[in-house]
Write a protein that holds these residues in place. Sequence first.
Motif, PDB file in Angstrom:
ATOM      1  N   PRO A 184     -51.003 -16.521  11.637  1.00 48.12           N
ATOM      2  CA  PRO A 184     -50.500 -16.965  10.329  1.00 48.12           C
ATOM      3  C   PRO A 184     -49.769 -15.861   9.587  1.00 48.12           C
ATOM      4  N   VAL A 185     -48.741 -16.257   8.846  1.00 49.88           N
ATOM      5  CA  VAL A 185     -47.948 -15.319   8.050  1.00 49.88           C
ATOM      6  C   VAL A 185     -47.816 -15.876   6.636  1.00 49.88           C
ATOM      7  N   ASP A 186     -48.231 -15.091   5.649  1.00 46.40           N
ATOM      8  CA  ASP A 186     -47.974 -15.428   4.237  1.00 46.40           C
ATOM      9  C   ASP A 186     -46.511 -15.055   3.985  1.00 46.40           C
ATOM     10  N   VAL A 187     -45.641 -16.055   3.973  1.00 46.91           N
ATOM     11  CA  VAL A 187     -44.202 -15.804   4.008  1.00 46.91           C
ATOM     12  C   VAL A 187     -43.726 -14.987   2.808  1.00 46.91           C
ATOM     13  N   ALA A 188     -44.066 -15.404   1.605  1.00 44.48           N
ATOM     14  CA  ALA A 188     -43.588 -14.709   0.416  1.00 44.48           C
ATOM     15  C   ALA A 188     -44.110 -13.284   0.356  1.00 44.48           C
ATOM     16  N   ALA A 189     -45.369 -13.085   0.689  1.00 42.74           N
ATOM     17  CA  ALA A 189     -45.949 -11.739   0.660  1.00 42.74           C
ATOM     18  C   ALA A 189     -45.316 -10.854   1.729  1.00 42.74           C
ATOM     19  N   ALA A 190     -45.056 -11.419   2.915  1.00 42.30           N
ATOM     20  CA  ALA A 190     -44.467 -10.636   4.001  1.00 42.30           C
ATOM     21  C   ALA A 190     -43.044 -10.190   3.677  1.00 42.30           C
ATOM     22  N   LEU A 191     -42.326 -10.979   2.874  1.00 45.60           N
ATOM     23  CA  LEU A 191     -40.934 -10.657   2.545  1.00 45.60           C
ATOM     24  C   LEU A 191     -40.812  -9.874   1.240  1.00 45.60           C
ATOM     25  N   ALA A 192     -41.904  -9.685   0.534  1.00 47.33           N
ATOM     26  CA  ALA A 192     -41.863  -9.057  -0.786  1.00 47.33           C
ATOM     27  C   ALA A 192     -41.302  -7.634  -0.734  1.00 47.33           C
ATOM     28  N   GLY A 193     -40.473  -7.323  -1.733  1.00 51.93           N
ATOM     29  CA  GLY A 193     -39.966  -5.968  -1.889  1.00 51.93           C
ATOM     30  C   GLY A 193     -38.661  -5.666  -1.189  1.00 51.93           C
ATOM     31  N   LYS A 194     -38.092  -6.640  -0.483  1.00 52.60           N
ATOM     32  CA  LYS A 194     -36.838  -6.409   0.235  1.00 52.60           C
ATOM     33  C   LYS A 194     -36.027  -7.699   0.263  1.00 52.60           C
ATOM     34  N   PRO A 195     -34.696  -7.623   0.142  1.00 57.48           N
ATOM     35  CA  PRO A 195     -33.894  -8.844   0.290  1.00 57.48           C
ATOM     36  C   PRO A 195     -34.129  -9.481   1.656  1.00 57.48           C
ATOM     37  N   ALA A 196     -33.962 -10.784   1.733  1.00 55.50           N
ATOM     38  CA  ALA A 196     -34.221 -11.483   2.989  1.00 55.50           C
ATOM     39  C   ALA A 196     -33.225 -12.610   3.199  1.00 55.50           C
ATOM     40  N   LEU A 197     -32.975 -12.889   4.464  1.00 56.23           N
ATOM     41  CA  LEU A 197     -32.171 -14.029   4.881  1.00 56.23           C
ATOM     42  C   LEU A 197     -33.065 -14.900   5.746  1.00 56.23           C
ATOM     43  N   LEU A 198     -33.362 -16.099   5.273  1.00 60.28           N
ATOM     44  CA  LEU A 198     -34.137 -17.062   6.047  1.00 60.28           C
ATOM     45  C   LEU A 198     -33.177 -18.085   6.632  1.00 60.28           C
ATOM     46  N   ASN A 199     -33.225 -18.248   7.945  1.00 64.29           N
ATOM     47  CA  ASN A 199     -32.352 -19.211   8.610  1.00 64.29           C
ATOM     48  C   ASN A 199     -33.174 -20.388   9.109  1.00 64.29           C
ATOM     49  N   LEU A 200     -32.927 -21.575   8.535  1.00 62.46           N
ATOM     50  CA  LEU A 200     -33.628 -22.790   8.925  1.00 62.46           C
ATOM     51  C   LEU A 200     -32.857 -23.460  10.063  1.00 62.46           C
ATOM     52  N   TRP A 201     -33.551 -23.707  11.175  1.00 64.46           N
ATOM     53  CA  TRP A 201     -32.891 -24.227  12.370  1.00 64.46           C
ATOM     54  C   TRP A 201     -33.881 -25.107  13.137  1.00 64.46           C
ATOM     55  N   ALA A 202     -33.378 -25.745  14.215  1.00 62.73           N
ATOM     56  CA  ALA A 202     -34.235 -26.509  15.118  1.00 62.73           C
ATOM     57  C   ALA A 202     -33.606 -26.516  16.504  1.00 62.73           C
ATOM     58  N   TYR A 203     -34.431 -26.728  17.515  1.00 61.84           N
ATOM     59  CA  TYR A 203     -33.960 -26.646  18.906  1.00 61.84           C
ATOM     60  C   TYR A 203     -32.883 -27.668  19.223  1.00 61.84           C
ATOM     61  N   TRP A 204     -32.870 -28.811  18.514  1.00 60.05           N
ATOM     62  CA  TRP A 204     -31.926 -29.884  18.821  1.00 60.05           C
ATOM     63  C   TRP A 204     -30.604 -29.759  18.069  1.00 60.05           C
ATOM     64  N   CYS A 205     -30.460 -28.727  17.261  1.00 67.55           N
ATOM     65  CA  CYS A 205     -29.281 -28.555  16.402  1.00 67.55           C
ATOM     66  C   CYS A 205     -28.232 -27.687  17.112  1.00 67.55           C
ATOM     67  N   GLY A 206     -27.094 -28.302  17.487  1.00 65.60           N
ATOM     68  CA  GLY A 206     -26.039 -27.574  18.185  1.00 65.60           C
ATOM     69  C   GLY A 206     -25.464 -26.415  17.391  1.00 65.60           C
ATOM     70  N   PRO A 207     -25.058 -26.623  16.124  1.00 64.51           N
ATOM     71  CA  PRO A 207     -24.530 -25.506  15.334  1.00 64.51           C
ATOM     72  C   PRO A 207     -25.543 -24.375  15.155  1.00 64.51           C
ATOM     73  N   CYS A 208     -26.832 -24.711  15.150  1.00 64.20           N
ATOM     74  CA  CYS A 208     -27.857 -23.668  15.040  1.00 64.20           C
ATOM     75  C   CYS A 208     -27.806 -22.747  16.256  1.00 64.20           C
ATOM     76  N   ALA A 209     -27.653 -23.337  17.438  1.00 54.75           N
ATOM     77  CA  ALA A 209     -27.608 -22.540  18.663  1.00 54.75           C
ATOM     78  C   ALA A 209     -26.392 -21.618  18.685  1.00 54.75           C
ATOM     79  N   GLU A 210     -25.287 -22.059  18.090  1.00 54.98           N
ATOM     80  CA  GLU A 210     -24.098 -21.210  18.013  1.00 54.98           C
ATOM     81  C   GLU A 210     -24.284 -20.079  17.006  1.00 54.98           C
ATOM     82  N   GLU A 211     -25.023 -20.364  15.942  1.00 52.68           N
ATOM     83  CA  GLU A 211     -25.167 -19.416  14.844  1.00 52.68           C
ATOM     84  C   GLU A 211     -26.212 -18.331  15.112  1.00 52.68           C
ATOM     85  N   LEU A 212     -27.276 -18.658  15.826  1.00 49.50           N
ATOM     86  CA  LEU A 212     -28.386 -17.722  16.011  1.00 49.50           C
ATOM     87  C   LEU A 212     -27.970 -16.375  16.610  1.00 49.50           C
ATOM     88  N   PRO A 213     -27.117 -16.345  17.644  1.00 46.03           N
ATOM     89  CA  PRO A 213     -26.699 -15.032  18.151  1.00 46.03           C
ATOM     90  C   PRO A 213     -25.941 -14.203  17.107  1.00 46.03           C
TER      91      PRO A 213
END
Length: 210
Positions: free
Chosen positions: A85-114
């Motif tokens: 388990p990861v406490d998301v907000a606490a783990a990201l605290a103190g530094k800017p962050a980029l969260l990328n929401l994706w899924a295995y079935w999403c074609g544009p996600c697969a292009e973007e991840l690399p």
Amino acid sequence: MRQVPVAARLALAGLITAVALAVALWPRGGDDTSVDGAQIHPSAPVPEQLRAAAGLAPCPRPAADAVGHGPLAGITLSCLADGKPVDVAAALAGKPALLNLWAYWCGPCAEELPYLQEYAQRAGNAITVLTVHSDPDEARGLALLADLKVTLPGVLDASTRVRNAVGVPAVLPVSVLLRADGSVAKAIVRPFDGVEDIADTVANELGVAA
């Protein structure tokens, strides 16, 4: 009670056998994920060899005194690298962050991840890049990351808690830029078209150069 004729009983037994055989051989329509010859169902525990094959970076962990703020406060998700388990907000605290929401079935996600992986390598410690697999099928998500050779840290968000918390549309991919205090600077509701696109967007919205 009347007895069923022997011929009828034999015919019925043959019909039952044929139906059972047909069910046993009926194709599953690709609902399972195959790993080293084994069938993995979405609800089954993810085998350790699949996590190992993906080779993901560990998820960020909160500092001892870290307190999560912003819309993600109180959200705990499972780390794709180790299932912990990861406490998301606490783990990201103190530094800017980029969260990328994706899924295995999403074609544009697969292009973007690399592109995101290359950007994270360029940015170094200036920003945390965390992927958020927004689908309950963890095995297929890990399999895609292994195929793409994307090793960014990631979490499993089976019930789309992150999306709901930040109030973005039910589309993928979406990238959420967070300030160091946990507040949302901007939600990017489109795929990035390259590393420079990511770098320019993050620089404009968060002031992080890469």
